[in-house]
Design an enzyme around this catalytic site. Structure first.
Site, PDB file in Angstrom:
ATOM      1  N   ARG A  53       0.660   8.457  -8.507  1.00 54.73           N
ATOM      2  CA  ARG A  53       0.107   7.170  -8.423  1.00 54.73           C
ATOM      3  C   ARG A  53       0.726   6.888  -6.691  1.00 54.73           C
ATOM      4  NH1 ARG A  53       4.458   6.932  -5.930  1.00 54.73           N
ATOM      5  NH2 ARG A  53       4.291   4.697  -5.807  1.00 54.73           N
ATOM      6  N   GLY A  54       0.328   5.620  -6.443  1.00 54.33           N
ATOM      7  CA  GLY A  54       0.318   5.406  -5.066  1.00 54.33           C
ATOM      8  C   GLY A  54      -1.016   5.482  -4.534  1.00 54.33           C
ATOM      9  N   ALA A  55      -1.642   4.238  -3.679  1.00 55.31           N
ATOM     10  CA  ALA A  55      -2.692   4.175  -3.311  1.00 55.31           C
ATOM     11  C   ALA A  55      -3.500   5.213  -2.710  1.00 55.31           C
ATOM     12  CB  ALA A  55      -2.880   2.965  -2.622  1.00 55.31           C
ATOM     13  N   ARG A  92      -8.075   3.246 -12.144  1.00 53.00           N
ATOM     14  CA  ARG A  92      -7.272   2.053 -12.119  1.00 53.00           C
ATOM     15  C   ARG A  92      -8.018   1.318 -10.809  1.00 53.00           C
ATOM     16  NH1 ARG A  92      -1.193   3.250 -10.095  1.00 53.00           N
ATOM     17  NH2 ARG A  92      -0.938   1.235 -10.974  1.00 53.00           N
ATOM     18  N   GLN A 199       9.502   2.868  -9.434  1.00 58.56           N
ATOM     19  CA  GLN A 199       9.209   3.783  -8.570  1.00 58.56           C
ATOM     20  C   GLN A 199      10.376   3.760  -7.498  1.00 58.56           C
ATOM     21  OE1 GLN A 199       7.103   1.469 -10.004  1.00 58.56           O
ATOM     22  NE2 GLN A 199       4.981   2.216  -9.921  1.00 58.56           N
ATOM     23  N   ASP A 240      -1.939  -1.826  -1.452  1.00 53.10           N
ATOM     24  CA  ASP A 240      -3.161  -1.175  -2.501  1.00 53.10           C
ATOM     25  C   ASP A 240      -4.389  -1.485  -1.782  1.00 53.10           C
ATOM     26  OD1 ASP A 240      -0.560  -0.738  -4.152  1.00 53.10           O
ATOM     27  OD2 ASP A 240      -2.046   0.511  -5.063  1.00 53.10           O
ATOM     28  N   ASN A 250      -0.158  -5.272  -3.442  1.00 54.97           N
ATOM     29  CA  ASN A 250       0.894  -4.413  -3.216  1.00 54.97           C
ATOM     30  C   ASN A 250       1.579  -4.356  -4.698  1.00 54.97           C
ATOM     31  OD1 ASN A 250       2.076  -1.902  -2.155  1.00 54.97           O
ATOM     32  ND2 ASN A 250       3.820  -3.175  -2.100  1.00 54.97           N
ATOM     33  N   LYS A 251       2.464  -3.525  -4.943  1.00 48.50           N
ATOM     34  CA  LYS A 251       3.495  -3.483  -6.269  1.00 48.50           C
ATOM     35  C   LYS A 251       3.811  -4.941  -6.369  1.00 48.50           C
ATOM     36  CE  LYS A 251       3.677  -1.027  -8.508  1.00 48.50           C
ATOM     37  NZ  LYS A 251       2.784  -0.995  -9.710  1.00 48.50           N
TER      38      LYS A 251
HETATM   39  O1  MRU Z   1       1.612   1.450  -9.497  1.00 51.60           O
HETATM   40  P1  MRU Z   1       1.720   2.456  -8.366  1.00 51.60           P
HETATM   41  O2  MRU Z   1       2.925   3.175  -8.558  1.00 51.60           O
HETATM   42  O3  MRU Z   1       0.498   3.007  -8.113  1.00 51.60           O
HETATM   43  O4  MRU Z   1       1.905   1.544  -7.218  1.00 51.60           O
HETATM   44  C1  MRU Z   1       2.172   1.790  -5.871  1.00 51.60           C
HETATM   45  C2  MRU Z   1       2.168   0.690  -4.857  1.00 51.60           C
HETATM   46  O5  MRU Z   1       2.229  -0.216  -5.072  1.00 51.60           O
HETATM   47  C3  MRU Z   1       2.634   1.343  -3.458  1.00 51.60           C
HETATM   48  O6  MRU Z   1       3.318   0.304  -2.849  1.00 51.60           O
HETATM   49  C4  MRU Z   1       1.060   1.369  -2.726  1.00 51.60           C
HETATM   50  O7  MRU Z   1       0.099   1.984  -3.474  1.00 51.60           O
HETATM   51  C5  MRU Z   1       1.155   2.074  -1.372  1.00 51.60           C
HETATM   52  S1  MRU Z   1       1.513   3.681  -1.504  1.00 51.60           S
HETATM   53  C6  MRU Z   1       1.628   4.656  -0.144  1.00 51.60           C
END
Ligand code: MRU
Length: 349
Positions: A53-55, A92, A199, A240, A250-251
């Site tokens: 996970r993470g963009a 996603r 996270q 994201d 973002n999250k």
């Molecule tokens: O749902 P996730 O864990 O994929 O969400 C991740 C985030 O929101 C991060 O802040 C974002 O992807 C940046 S990661 C460098």
């Protein structure tokens, strides 16, 4: 976890002997389990299920998913990867890095349509590896740029995990924190725990502790009190998707922090590579926001913590309007207001 070159040693995504190896992030910090993948469908499932996970990490994994599927077809007269592109694109919806990486793979293939299948397979593997390595290089660049804005003796608040785990390595928000820490500017990092997937407390705290960077977990509700007490200089987060006017998806919970930051005169920094910008969207309200299963909120690691059958909302991301943001860092430079004009100048065309 920083080695003697000052590079982090978290390898959440590795490609070895034609196999994609992902550190299963659902199990951290209790277990460091590595899962092996050989086709696009299983990589797509790993993305949907939060193994990775993470963009930026999602984009890198998807690129390798295409390369894996191509290798499955190495004995065929031609490659047919349409279904692989489709299933990965559906894994996603919010992080634009996923679509950016798939586009890069598609373009590489189109530009080399004249090659034989074995050569195309190698090309796709090299392209995916290039996406991974470029991402790490971008993170180091952003780390230096972002750290230049941090004053000595700063306490930082970060949300979710925008670290080595969420990228090819080093991290975006955590890359800035790593660089600023190396410059001895940081006295404490508060990691917001980030319900419902935690996270912040599971991943960010794990990464920072491994690098001996001082970290304290804060439950989301404590952020206001911390800021009111004047304990935080910067909130630093990843993204994201960033629209042309600088709005940031973002999250979930990032917007709350941005509003708090404005009220308490705390600065907000967003750190994201150019692959996170979507200049086809004028404003953030056009960004699709993923809604995940309500059980992720009503249960905790399989244990029911809310009344049975109780409804729960679970938007995975929120939108922070650019007026609440002080700086957006990408590998090409530091962006400040007016964002629309400065984003167009730095990234447009
Ligand atoms: O749902 P996730 O864990 O994929 O969400 C991740 C985030 O929101 C991060 O802040 C974002 O992807 C940046 S990661 C460098």
């Amino acid at each position: 976890m920083l080695n003697h070159n000052g590079r982090d040693n978290v390898h959440a995504i590795q490609f070895k002997s034609s196999s994609l190896i992902l550190l299963d992030q659902r199990q951290l910090p209790a277990q460091e389990n590595y899962l092996h993948f050989h086709d696009a469908a299983s990589v797509a499932r790993a993305i949907t299920d939060m193994v990775v996970r993470g963009a930026p990490a999602i984009g890198i994994a998807a690129a390798f998913g295409i390369a894996l599927q191509a290798r499955q077809q190495i004995k065929q007269p031609t490659l047919n990867l349409q279904a692989a592109f489709k299933i990965l694109a559906a894994s996603r919806p919010t992080a634009v890095n996923l679509f950016w990486a798939l586009d890069k793979m598609q373009s590489a293939l189109q530009a080399h349509a004249h090659l034989g299948v074995p050569e195309q397979v190698s090309l796709l593997e090299e392209t995916a590896q290039g996406i991974l390595e470029d991402d790490i290089a971008a993170n180091h660049k952003m780390g230096e740029l972002g750290a230049s804005l941090i004053e000595h003796h700063s306490q930082i608040y970060t949300h979710c995990n925008a670290g080595a785990l969420a990228t090819g390595g080093y991290g975006t928000a955590l890359g800035v924190i790593r660089s600023a820490h190396r410059q001895q500017k940081i006295t404490m990092v508060y990691a917001g725990e980030t319900r419902p997937w935690l996270q912040g407390s599971r991943l960010t705290a794990w990464e920072l502790m491994a690098d001996n960077i001082p970290v304290t977990i804060s439950c989301e509700g404590a952020a206001g009190q911390l800021l009111r007490q004047g304990k935080v200089k910067w909130i630093i987060v990843g993204a994201d998707r960033i629209s042309a006017n600088g709005d940031v998806a973002n999250k979930i919970g990032t917007y709350n922090l941005a509003v708090l930051a404005k009220h308490h005169n705390v600065k907000l920094m967003v750190v994201a590579p150019t692959s996170t910008f979507d200049l086809s969207l004028q404003q953030g309200t056009d960004i699709p926001i993923e809604e995940r299963a309500s059980q992720e909120v009503t249960q905790l690691q399989g244990v029911q913590i809310a009344p049975h059958n109780c409804r729960a909302i679970n938007p995975s991301f929120d939108l922070t309007p650019s007026e609440l943001i002080d700086a957006i860092i990408c590998e090409r430079g530091i962006l400040q207001k007016p964002f629309a004009k400065n984003i167009a100048a730095l990234l447009g065309g």
